[in-house]
Motif scaffolding. Structure first.
Motif, PDB file in Angstrom:
ATOM      1  N   MET A   1       0.828  -1.205   0.000  1.00 27.90           N
ATOM      2  CA  MET A   1       0.000   0.000   0.000  1.00 27.90           C
ATOM      3  C   MET A   1       0.864   1.257   0.000  1.00 27.90           C
ATOM      4  N   TRP A   2       1.860   1.291   0.910  1.00 27.37           N
ATOM      5  CA  TRP A   2       2.695   2.489   1.003  1.00 27.37           C
ATOM      6  C   TRP A   2       3.496   2.703  -0.263  1.00 27.37           C
ATOM      7  N   LYS A   3       3.885   1.604  -0.899  1.00 29.87           N
ATOM      8  CA  LYS A   3       4.612   1.741  -2.162  1.00 29.87           C
ATOM      9  C   LYS A   3       3.736   2.410  -3.211  1.00 29.87           C
ATOM     10  N   SER A   4       2.468   2.034  -3.264  1.00 29.09           N
ATOM     11  CA  SER A   4       1.545   2.639  -4.220  1.00 29.09           C
ATOM     12  C   SER A   4       1.341   4.121  -3.916  1.00 29.09           C
ATOM     13  N   VAL A   5       1.232   4.453  -2.625  1.00 30.75           N
ATOM     14  CA  VAL A   5       1.059   5.858  -2.244  1.00 30.75           C
ATOM     15  C   VAL A   5       2.261   6.683  -2.672  1.00 30.75           C
ATOM     16  N   LEU A   6       3.449   6.167  -2.394  1.00 28.27           N
ATOM     17  CA  LEU A   6       4.664   6.913  -2.736  1.00 28.27           C
ATOM     18  C   LEU A   6       4.855   7.016  -4.240  1.00 28.27           C
ATOM     19  N   ARG A   7       4.478   5.969  -4.954  1.00 29.36           N
ATOM     20  CA  ARG A   7       4.718   5.945  -6.396  1.00 29.36           C
ATOM     21  C   ARG A   7       3.656   6.705  -7.179  1.00 29.36           C
ATOM     22  N   HIS A   8       2.398   6.624  -6.750  1.00 30.65           N
ATOM     23  CA  HIS A   8       1.312   7.203  -7.537  1.00 30.65           C
ATOM     24  C   HIS A   8       0.639   8.392  -6.862  1.00 30.65           C
ATOM     25  N   ASP A   9       0.239   8.231  -5.601  1.00 32.29           N
ATOM     26  CA  ASP A   9      -0.578   9.258  -4.951  1.00 32.29           C
ATOM     27  C   ASP A   9       0.224  10.494  -4.554  1.00 32.29           C
ATOM     28  N   LEU A  10       1.459  10.316  -4.115  1.00 34.74           N
ATOM     29  CA  LEU A  10       2.270  11.469  -3.711  1.00 34.74           C
ATOM     30  C   LEU A  10       2.524  12.420  -4.884  1.00 34.74           C
ATOM     31  N   PRO A  11       3.009  11.935  -6.037  1.00 31.72           N
ATOM     32  CA  PRO A  11       3.187  12.859  -7.165  1.00 31.72           C
ATOM     33  C   PRO A  11       1.865  13.490  -7.619  1.00 31.72           C
ATOM     34  N   ALA A  12       0.788  12.714  -7.616  1.00 38.70           N
ATOM     35  CA  ALA A  12      -0.502  13.257  -8.040  1.00 38.70           C
ATOM     36  C   ALA A  12      -0.962  14.364  -7.092  1.00 38.70           C
ATOM     37  N   SER A  13      -0.726  14.188  -5.795  1.00 38.71           N
ATOM     38  CA  SER A  13      -1.152  15.201  -4.818  1.00 38.71           C
ATOM     39  C   SER A  13      -0.441  16.528  -5.036  1.00 38.71           C
ATOM     40  N   VAL A  14       0.821  16.476  -5.447  1.00 37.29           N
ATOM     41  CA  VAL A  14       1.575  17.708  -5.714  1.00 37.29           C
ATOM     42  C   VAL A  14       0.974  18.439  -6.913  1.00 37.29           C
ATOM     43  N   VAL A  15       0.625  17.682  -7.958  1.00 34.61           N
ATOM     44  CA  VAL A  15       0.020  18.293  -9.148  1.00 34.61           C
ATOM     45  C   VAL A  15      -1.316  18.939  -8.793  1.00 34.61           C
ATOM     46  N   VAL A  16      -2.143  18.235  -8.035  1.00 34.90           N
ATOM     47  CA  VAL A  16      -3.447  18.779  -7.656  1.00 34.90           C
ATOM     48  C   VAL A  16      -3.269  20.009  -6.769  1.00 34.90           C
ATOM     49  N   PHE A  17      -2.302  19.984  -5.861  1.00 40.04           N
ATOM     50  CA  PHE A  17      -2.014  21.140  -5.003  1.00 40.04           C
ATOM     51  C   PHE A  17      -1.675  22.371  -5.832  1.00 40.04           C
ATOM     52  N   LEU A  18      -0.866  22.189  -6.852  1.00 35.72           N
ATOM     53  CA  LEU A  18      -0.453  23.322  -7.692  1.00 35.72           C
ATOM     54  C   LEU A  18      -1.628  23.891  -8.485  1.00 35.72           C
ATOM     55  N   VAL A  19      -2.600  23.038  -8.807  1.00 34.45           N
ATOM     56  CA  VAL A  19      -3.802  23.519  -9.499  1.00 34.45           C
ATOM     57  C   VAL A  19      -4.768  24.167  -8.514  1.00 34.45           C
ATOM     58  N   ALA A  20      -4.951  23.551  -7.355  1.00 30.73           N
ATOM     59  CA  ALA A  20      -5.964  24.003  -6.401  1.00 30.73           C
ATOM     60  C   ALA A  20      -5.592  25.312  -5.720  1.00 30.73           C
TER      61      ALA A  20
END
Length: 719
Positions: A1-20
């Motif tokens: 689970m943590w591997k998926s978060v670090l690999r997929h969700d963490l980068p996606a959260s940064v992109v969404v933060f920059l848009v939001a």
């Protein structure tokens, strides 16, 4: 689970933060709320709605769709009372979720939702256009329109440069190389606007934060009066936020290949976020499709991305307040203008025009832009309901003479008292004493319409005319006086069509009654088609099937008069010799009618196959006829591949033999000189079918196996 978060969700959260981030600030400014309120709502929406919501990849926060109603609420009640209203709206959303009525929010006509968003977008664009010109937006769209010429005459060129540059970047970002587009367009546009504001030799207004994000936290103020208006505002915000969140959740689910959200849980999450946001001084929270779509496209796999994006906004707002204060108001105005105009979608306008809802769309947009959000939505809903009522209850009535001197009256739809003016006018055109066929395809017939038709019928017959009713729809003249009117449904229509099969009388009476029912209910429907066939026939297929009464070729092939040249005999056999009827019919079909296919159709529980398999002397001519089945029985006992396929699919020996018999008849036809010639010269197709009576399924039978008609590849079918 943590591997998926670090690999997929963490980068996606940064992109969404920059848009939001810039969107949250811009929406706060456009709403007339403190800038920090937009950031608070973004943090709460990301963390609370992200954890509790029912759509894991949906990103929540302040939304452009609520900008207008929040601005109106602030103008009427003040900011701190608006926070109370936001919190109360959150409580109402929680109640919506607990009562499990979430799906009811989706019952709002889509055209009204689309038009509401378009009206909000236009309102935002008109407001922010004045800011780009260096002015201040007015309280109404009409005032903003009037102010545009004045602001154009003395526009502040620095604000214009910053605002138009931001808009140009946002609109043109899709044309830059894909590697560059990894950086969100809003971030690039706002940073560019901030840099321009620093270098341009003119004063440009910037965002002002009165305190840090933590210092801006404040409790709401309880209203001192106007409770009716407060309740109205609470309901408005709760409904709009709920509908927008649920529609966004549906869209996110489609982007994820049809993934379903838990709508009730989503409302619980959104309500909890709004409750907390209102209590600590934030804007209303709702699911936002722009940020949610960005989250999905960025590769997010779980709700961790949504939660992390809220945390990044919190960290930025606390640690980098000075950066926020460098953002020019004109840059945010340019961003909001583009966002507003993107809410006006040409696809929605085209859809409204195609579906006949353009009036509803336009009226809703005008109501939102020049009235207020609630007025526009109520106007749209009222028009949509009126249009629906008009479409549902209206009846189409026409009267015209036929070639044989009779008249035909057609009544289609829902025949109610609302149709009486049209109904009476058309019936009055029928001459007195004329014979009339009244064709009624009516799903609802009320007593007023029944009486009007009945009175006209009696008057027509009293002058020497004859009135015959052909009633296809659910509502029948004879049934109307006996019970309150009910609307028919598709199932009822099917039952009416199938009922004669289940309730036949016996003997000649059954046939006579059937003919009468045909004349009354279906003859006029097939008459135009049969009239075109009166001098010639052009069937597509020679169809050989069993004499069994349960097999109706046109029903199982969904065909009609003139499509099949049908030959029936016991066991659907092609005798090699000794039967001229099949030979004559086959020769006529191939040489004279030039059919394009030859079909042999067997069926389950075939009596001929049972008799042949049991080798019992059937007596009379039947025993002599069943000798033609002996080659099929021999091939079956020798282990024909079709028998093996049928056995694997769960069919018993009688049905296996029936399928083998079809395959053997196909082989016999393949050796027939006329068939072989037609195959060579014009591509005649020879095929076999098997009708399983119990399941109403038709299978394809080849010379070496069986297959379903739906998916051809495998020659073995599961029963």
């Amino acid at each position: 689970m943590w591997k998926s978060v670090l690999r997929h969700d963490l980068p996606a959260s940064v992109v969404v933060f920059l848009v939001a981030l810039p969107l949250s600030i811009g929406i706060a400014v456009a709403s007339g709320a403190p800038v920090a309120a937009g950031l608070i709502a973004a943090v709460v929406g990301g963390v609370v709605a992200g954890v509790l919501g029912g759509s894991p990849l949906q990103v929540s926060g302040p939304a452009a769709g609520l900008t207008v109603v929040v601005a109106e609420t602030i103008a009427q009640f003040g900011w701190r009372t608006t926070c109370f209203i936001v919190a109360a709206a959150g409580v109402l959303q929680i109640l919506f979720g607990l009562s499990r009525i979430a799906r009811a929010a989706l019952a709002v006509a889509p055209v009204v939702v689309h038009a509401m968003l378009a009206g909000i977008g236009i309102t935002i664009a008109l407001q922010q256009l004045l800011v780009v010109l260096g002015g201040v937006s007015a309280s109404s769209s009409l005032a903003n329109l009037r102010a545009i010429p004045v602001e154009l005459s003395h526009a502040h060129w620095g604000d214009v440069v910053v605002g138009t540059t931001v808009m140009a970047i946002l609109l043109g970002w899709k044309y830059v190389p894909a590697k560059v587009r990894v950086v969100p367009a809003p971030l690039v546009a706002i940073l560019t606007g901030a840099v321009l504001a620093m270098v341009l030799p003119t004063a440009i207004d910037r965002i002002v934060l009165n305190a840090s994000l933590l210092d801006s936290l404040a409790l709401p103020q309880i209203p001192t009066g106007q409770w009716w208006h407060v309740a109205f505002a609470v309901l408005t915000i709760a409904l709009i936020a709920s509908v927008e969140s649920l529609l966004s959740a549906v869209a996110v689910g489609r982007m994820r290949g049809g993934e379903r959200a838990d709508f009730d849980r989503e409302l619980l999450g959104q309500g909890s976020a709004n409750l907390l946001s209102g209590l600590i001084g934030g804007l209303p929270v709702t699911g936002v499709i722009v940020r949610s779509a960005t989250n999905v496209r960025a590769g997010a796999r779980s709700r961790a991305s949504t939660v992390l994006h809220g945390i990044w906004i919190l960290v930025f707002s606390v640690a980098l307040v000075g950066v926020v204060e460098q953002i020019p108001k004109a840059a945010l105005a340019g961003l909001l203008i583009v966002i507003g105009m993107q809410l006006v979608k040409l696809a929605h306008i085209r859809l409204a025009r195609r579906t006949g809802d353009l009036l509803v769309y336009v009226a809703t947009v005008l109501g939102v832009v020049f009235g207020n959000l609630l007025e526009g939505v109520l106007i749209g809903l009222a028009l949509a309901f009126g249009l629906l009522l008009w479409r549902v209850v209206r009846a189409q009535v026409s009267a015209a003479p036929l070639a044989d001197g009779r008249w035909q009256v057609r009544i289609d739809g829902s025949c109610t008292f609302l149709a009486l003016p049209k109904l009476s006018a058309e019936l009055a055109t029928v001459p007195e004493g004329a014979d009339v066929i009244v064709e009624m395809t009516v799903d609802f017939l009320d007593h007023a319409a029944f009486e009007a038709i009945g009175d006209w019928q009696r008057l027509q017959e009293s002058t020497g005319g004859r009135v015959d009713f052909v009633e296809i729809g659910h509502a029948k003249m004879a049934d109307t006086p006996a019970a309150p009117p009910t609307r028919g449904f598709g199932r009822a229509a099917i039952d009416d069509m199938v009922r004669p099969w289940r309730h036949q009388k016996s003997g000649r009476d059954a046939l006579t009654a059937g003919v009468a029912a045909f004349h009354r209910g279906h003859a006029h429907v097939v008459r135009p088609h049969l009239d075109g066939l009166r001098d010639t026939q052009d069937p597509d297929s020679f169809f050989l099937t069993c004499s069994d009464s349960r097999i109706v070729p046109n029903v199982i092939t969904n065909s009609g008069p003139g499509d099949l040249f049908t030959v029936r005999n016991v066991g659907n056999l092609v005798p090699v010799r000794g039967d001229d009827s099949v030979e004559a019919a086959l020769s006529f079909a191939l040489d004279t009618l030039a059919v394009r296919s030859v079909v042999v159709c067997g069926h389950s529980s075939c009596g001929a196959m049972k008799a042949a398999l049991s080798a019992v002397d059937a007596g009379g001519g039947l025993s002599s006829w069943l000798r033609h089945v002996e080659p099929s029985v021999s091939r079956f006992r020798a282990g024909h591949p079709v028998a093996a396929a049928a056995a694997a699919a769960g069919f018993d020996e009688v049905d296996q033999l029936s399928m083998v018999n079809v395959a053997v008849q196909l082989e016999t036809l393949g050796r027939h000189p006329a068939v072989r010639r037609a195959i060579t010269e014009r591509g005649l197709v020879v095929s076999g079918l098997f009708f399983d009576i119990a399941t109403s399924r038709v299978l394809e039978v080849g010379v070496d196996g069986i297959a379903t008609i739906d998916d051809h590849p495998a020659l073995v079918v599961a029963r």
